[in-house]
Design an enzyme around this catalytic site. Structure first.
Site, short mmCIF file in Angstrom:
data_model
loop_
_atom_site.label_atom_id
_atom_site.label_comp_id
_atom_site.label_asym_id
_atom_site.label_seq_id
_atom_site.Cartn_x
_atom_site.Cartn_y
_atom_site.Cartn_z
N ASP A 183 69.36 -66.85 -67.94
CA ASP A 183 68.57 -65.63 -67.58
C ASP A 183 68.81 -65.74 -69.98
OD1 ASP A 183 69.76 -63.49 -68.29
OD2 ASP A 183 71.29 -63.26 -67.33
N LYS A 230 66.72 -59.93 -78.46
CA LYS A 230 66.14 -59.58 -77.21
C LYS A 230 65.63 -58.25 -78.27
CE LYS A 230 66.43 -59.31 -72.03
NZ LYS A 230 66.87 -60.00 -70.87
N GLU A 247 64.03 -59.71 -64.11
CA GLU A 247 65.62 -59.59 -64.18
C GLU A 247 65.80 -59.06 -62.34
OE1 GLU A 247 67.16 -58.54 -67.13
OE2 GLU A 247 66.67 -60.21 -68.53
N ASP A 263 71.22 -52.37 -63.23
CA ASP A 263 71.27 -53.25 -64.31
C ASP A 263 71.58 -53.12 -66.11
OD1 ASP A 263 71.63 -55.84 -66.32
OD2 ASP A 263 69.84 -56.42 -65.39
#
Ligand code: AMP
Length: 588
Positions: free
Chosen positions: A6, A68, A161, A184
């Site tokens: 992850d 990211k 994800e 999320d």
């Protein structure tokens, strides 16, 4: 052995499937969450993870966090507005006088994870499944894959994800047709995906989110609250970068503590001169400043439900993913939006990594195969004559997917066609993002005679391949939309918001463009027909046609859609006799 990774905005995790169990691996300090922070010393190798995080407070200018947010992006986009560089070029981060690419920084994080795994297991770990947010576009997926390769991994799968999280929650054991919402909220991104279990296979029905919404924003808001509470009223220019980092760190620590406690004390040493501050903070105060930020997730949830054609009551489970969902406020809001208590059975910050590990085990054949299906986050298509978007694969199509269409030349004597690959939801090509373009040549042909087949295929990693084939010569060109360098992208969210906001103008622009193309074809045709056959018509008929033609011309210039459509209809009507005569003549 395939590792599951992850690669998070704030924290990253790595795990493997060992003796029948998915296991997340801890670093030398016994911690599994590895901060996604990279510190570049003046000399020597970068320090990553906790060591990087420690150096961040001392040398923020030599530290990269939340990379990211930048991966697969360009200068001049919203996400990169704090960085200076030539608009449109792939973004770089200046560190120690060097320009670093986000893939290189991500690769350092992945190298660190690889080293942790190899150290724990005592064997080489060189294959990996890496997760990305559901609506990462092509450029971002390809850049993530590249980062994995730079770190020395064979990247076996780029996995979304929510699909990973669903696996970790064991939702493949739910009853047939069960519907699940995956909420999320991590450090830097939010997304809400709706999945359906169909014959033991997960399908993503829809996904919505915001790449600029997460715990980082909460930290920022709480830092502001701390400044106000401490009555530090210096202008922001007087707050050094080091102070800012300290302040955000203190805010984050307080926020995390307040997920379990009702109140806490925050100490801010040396914030102003040598004075230190001690501020008491309650959960209620923090919730008050965080609420408006978290409330922004509601609209995405509702849109995802709408896209999936479902009502909240039809959901069987709500699962929470991402560290920020540990906040009671977030859990309450999710329960309120969906009218159902969320499933809190897994650690929200480990679920995605566990799912990646399980996917790795499935790929290796260690687990019964549960196929995971994803959807396209935005529509894909090509630009057609007149600058319009022609959608080939619509948004929210399950991937892998393949679709094609036949195109022709709009101009006589044309000897090639430029294929411009677009991504986005807007009607006009210029409002969408250009992913790439190439020329497909064909022998010069009369208008409408060429036949060019265009096929789009997206593989399981979400990587797009565009094929164009001239059917007369059978020559073809294939372009893979892979590298971030070729791909222009903007925040998906901005695109969706834009398509909603401009829905009416866009539709008007499309209708006008179509009418304009028709007018541009019709006016010279009518003029030519009049020159040829005008003498066979009554003078009043000729005058009428000329009048209607001038009105079409005037309507074109006025850019008024309704007027143009009416003028075209009138011209159509006035030229009936002329058209018949033309046809008779042609038939001999
Ligand atoms: P992730 O991107 O999933 O690793 O989530 C990281 C985010 O979760 C960061 O913004 C953390 O501050 C936040 N977070 C982690 N633990 C907690 C907690 N106990 N309460 C609130 N936020 C948390």
């Amino acid at each position: 052995m395939i590792a599951g990774i992850d690669l998070g905005t704030t924290n990253s995790l790595i795990g493997v499937y060992e003796s029948g169990f998915p296991t997340l691996l801890a670093d030398s300090e016994g911690k599994r969450l590895i901060p996604s922070v990279v510190f570049y010393p003046e000399n020597g190798a970068p320090l990553v993870g906790r060591e990087g995080l420690r150096m961040q407070a001392l040398h923020p200018e030599r530290t990269v966090a939340s990379v990211k947010r930048l991966i697969g992006r360009r200068f001049g986009e919203d996400e990169t507005k704090d960085l200076a560089g030539p608009k449109g070029s792939p973004v770089t981060i200046p560190i120690n006088g060097e320009d670093l690419y986000p893939v290189e920084v991500s690769a350092e994080i992945l190298k660190k994870l690889k080293a942790i795994a190899e150290d724990r297991l005592g064997t080489a770990v060189d294959r990996a499944v890496i997760t990305v947010p559901a609506y990462f576009n092509d450029a971002q997926r390809a850049a993530t894959r590249k980062a994995g390769e730079l770190a020395g991994f064979a990247v076996e799968r780029i996995l979304s994800e929510p699909t990973a999280a669903a696996l970790a929650y064991g939702l493949d054991r739910l009853q047939e047709n069960a519907r699940v919402a995956v909420y999320d909220l991590g450090g830097g991104t939010f997304d809400l995906s709706i999945l359906r279990l169909d014959n033991g296979v997960f399908q993503v029905l829809s996904t919505h989110g915001d790449t600029r919404l997460g715990g980082d924003d909460l930290d920022e808001a709480i830092a502001g609250l701390l400044l106000r509470e401490a009555e530090i009223t210096t202008l922001s220019t007087e707050i050094t970068p080091e102070m800012k980092v300290r302040l955000k760190e203190a805010a984050r620590a307080a926020k995390e503590l307040l997920s379990n406690e009702e109140s806490t004390f925050v100490r801010l040493p040396f914030m102003k001169g040598s004075k230190s501050h001690e501020i008491s903070l309650t959960r209620a105060q923090v919730e008050k400043v965080c609420e408006p930020i978290i409330a922004k997730t509601r609209a995405h949830c509702l849109r995802a439900l709408e896209d999936a054609g479902l009502k909240a009551e039809e959901l069987d489970q709500i699962i929470l993913v991402g560290g920020s969902t540990r906040m009671p406020l977030v859990q309450r809001l999710a329960a309120e939006i969906f009218g159902k208590q969320p499933n809190l059975s897994q650690h929200p910050d480990e679920a995605v990594a566990l799912g990646a590990v399980l996917q790795g085990a499935i790929l290796e054949g260690n687990l019964q195969n549960v196929a995971l299906l994803d959807v396209t986050p935005l529509s894909l298509g090509i630009e057609t004559f007149g600058g319009l978007m022609n959608v080939i694969i619509p948004r929210n199509t399950t991937i892998p997917a393949k679709a094609g269409e036949m195109f022709t030349n709009a101009v006589a004597g044309q000897s090639g066609m430029k294929i411009i690959v677009l991504q986005g939801e807007r009607e006009l090509a210029t409002d969408n993002w250009t992913l790439g373009s190439f020329e497909i040549p064909f022998p010069p042909s009369p208008k409408g005679a060429a036949r060019v087949g265009v096929q789009f295929s997206i593989d399981a990693d979400g990587i797009l391949q565009v094929l164009a084939r001239d059917t007369s010569t059978r020559s073809e060109k294939i372009v893979e939309i892979q590298s971030a360098v070729e791909v222009s992208d903007e925040a998906v969210e901005a695109m969706l918001a834009g398509s909603l906001e401009h829905a009416f103008e866009d539709m008007d622009a499309r209708v006008f463009t179509e009418a304009r193309l028709k007018a541009e074809e019709m006016l010279p045709a009518v003029e030519a027909a009049l020159a040829q056959l005008g003498s066979e018509l009554l003078e009043s008929e000729v005058l009428e046609i000329q009048g209607k033609s001038s009105e079409v011309q005037a309507a074109l210039e006025s850019k008024e859609t309704v007027r143009l459509k009416q003028a075209l209809a009138a011209l159509d009507n006035a030229t009936q006799t002329l058209a018949t005569k033309l046809l008779e003549k042609a038939m001999g």
